[in-house]
Scaffold this active site. Structure first.
Site, PDB file in Angstrom:
ATOM      1  N   PRO A  28      14.923 129.457  31.056  1.00  0.00           N
ATOM      2  CG  PRO A  28      14.384 130.680  32.813  1.00  0.00           C
ATOM      3  CD  PRO A  28      13.572 130.162  31.413  1.00  0.00           C
ATOM      4  CB  VAL A  30      17.278 124.504  38.103  1.00  0.00           C
ATOM      5  CG1 VAL A  30      18.144 124.079  38.872  1.00  0.00           C
ATOM      6  CG2 VAL A  30      16.493 125.971  38.311  1.00  0.00           C
ATOM      7  CB  CYS A 129      11.304 129.217  41.611  1.00  0.00           C
ATOM      8  SG  CYS A 129      12.536 127.375  42.001  1.00  0.00           S
ATOM      9  CG  ASN A 231       7.247 128.697  30.053  1.00  0.00           C
ATOM     10  OD1 ASN A 231       7.852 128.735  31.399  1.00  0.00           O
ATOM     11  ND2 ASN A 231       8.139 128.097  29.179  1.00  0.00           N
ATOM     12  N   GLY A 232       4.636 126.937  28.230  1.00  0.00           N
ATOM     13  CA  GLY A 232       3.851 125.294  28.832  1.00  0.00           C
ATOM     14  C   GLY A 232       3.737 124.707  28.039  1.00  0.00           C
ATOM     15  CB  ALA A 255      11.380 124.281  30.069  1.00  0.00           C
TER      16      ALA A 255
END
Length: 334
Positions: A28, A30, A129, A231-232, A255
């Site tokens: 997700p 931003v 976040c 994630n990463g 991402a």
């Protein structure tokens, strides 16, 4: 022909993660994970996509915020032939769309969840976040060391929507891994469907390497009770497979890698021309503000451009000038 005659099954995100091999997830992002980009990555083997992090309080109280923060179509989810983990037959499955909220108040989170749940396949609570404003508002990474509060948030949404509706959380690892274990187990006992684990602490910048052993620790802490998404630093298919192997996670999320190359999970080393062309058409069809349209393309094309070409591209000031420039370089949009 096979794809045209068999309707895809609709499967919840956590069941997709449990059942099938090689599940790929778009983070997700931003500002960036808007409808045209989500639709684009669904064309290149991204099975689960996310709406950008949205403040639950604003979403629940403002019709204008709901209209500006969320749009969707049936077509954006995609359809995929996936192989079951037990090496069973391939099945045709519809992709899943997840809404991510940032929240601190359980009732507000439940209100926002109730408004959005008919339009998405799951709801995610952001616990990672790292921005200062989020921490000061007691959302995002502030919640990493507040497992009881996380429990209350998740249970409020589950109570409102029913315990079968998927509510997930996205976390960062803690330098004290026992805190990560407690958070994961508390979230599981609260009823989460799955957990996404970013392998950096809240204090680490994206320039620091991701800790795959820390993600593996979180996978082991889950004890197989719910799927884990890692994630990463997934910048290529090879890296994604390495992450799966080392961590044991049931899914891999990208991402920045997808921003630079929306087709990375399809095995492309850089953004293929087809992805650029698809993105321009989708942005035109759905509508996308020029600054965001321009920025997406700059990310996708960065590896192709020399320094002088980047300067020229950055000087373009309209959709038409961008399309004309890309056509002059051989891209086709008709």
């Amino acid at each position: 022909m096979e794809d045209a005659v068999i309707e895809p099954e609709i499967i919840a995100p956590q069941e997709m993660l449990r059942t099938f091999e090689g599940i790929n997830v778009a983070a997700p992002l931003v500002r960036y994970s808007k409808l045209p980009f989500r639709h684009l990555v669904s064309l290149y083997d991204v099975h689960i996509t996310h709406v950008p992090m949205t403040l639950a309080a604003e979403f629940s109280r403002s019709l204008q915020a709901r209209h500006s923060d969320f749009t969707t179509t049936r077509e954006e989810r995609g359809a995929f032939w996936l192989t079951e983990r037990n090496k069973g037959p391939r099945r045709r499955v519809r992709g899943a769309l997840v809404m991510q909220f940032a929240a601190n108040d359980p009732k507000v989170f439940a209100d926002a969840a109730q408004l959005i749940h008919p339009h998405v396949d799951g709801i995610d609570l952001n616990l990672g976040c790292p921005q200062r404003w989020a921490y000061s508002e007691k959302i995002g990474c502030w919640l990493l060391r507040q497992p009881d509060h996380v429990r209350d948030l998740v249970r409020a949404a589950k109570d409102r929507l029913g315990w079968n509706y998927p509510i997930s959380v996205k976390i960062r690892v803690d330098p004290e891994l026992e805190r990560t274990e407690r958070l994961v187990q508390t979230a599981i006992h609260a009823g989460v469907s799955h957990v996404t684990v970013h392998g950096r602490t809240r204090h680490q910048p994206s320039s620091d390497p991701v800790s795959l052993p820390s993600i593996r620790f979180a996978v082991e802490a889950a004890k197989g009770e719910v799927p884990i998404v890692a994630n990463g630093d997934a910048w290529s298919t090879r890296e994604a497979e390495q992450i799966r192997t080392i961590t044991g996670a049931q899914g891999v999320m990208s991402a920045r890698g997808l921003l630079a190359n929306p087709a990375l999970f399809s095995g492309y080393e850089q953004t293929p021309s087809s992805a650029v062309e698809h993105f321009v058409r989708l942005s035109t069809d759905y509508g996308m503000l020029f600054p965001l349209f321009h920025r997406h393309l700059a990310y996708m094309l960065e590896s192709r451009f020399s320094r002088s070409e980047k300067l020229l591209f950055n000087s373009l000031a309209s959709h038409a000038s961008v399309v004309d420039h890309l056509e002059s370089r051989g891209f086709q949009f008709m």
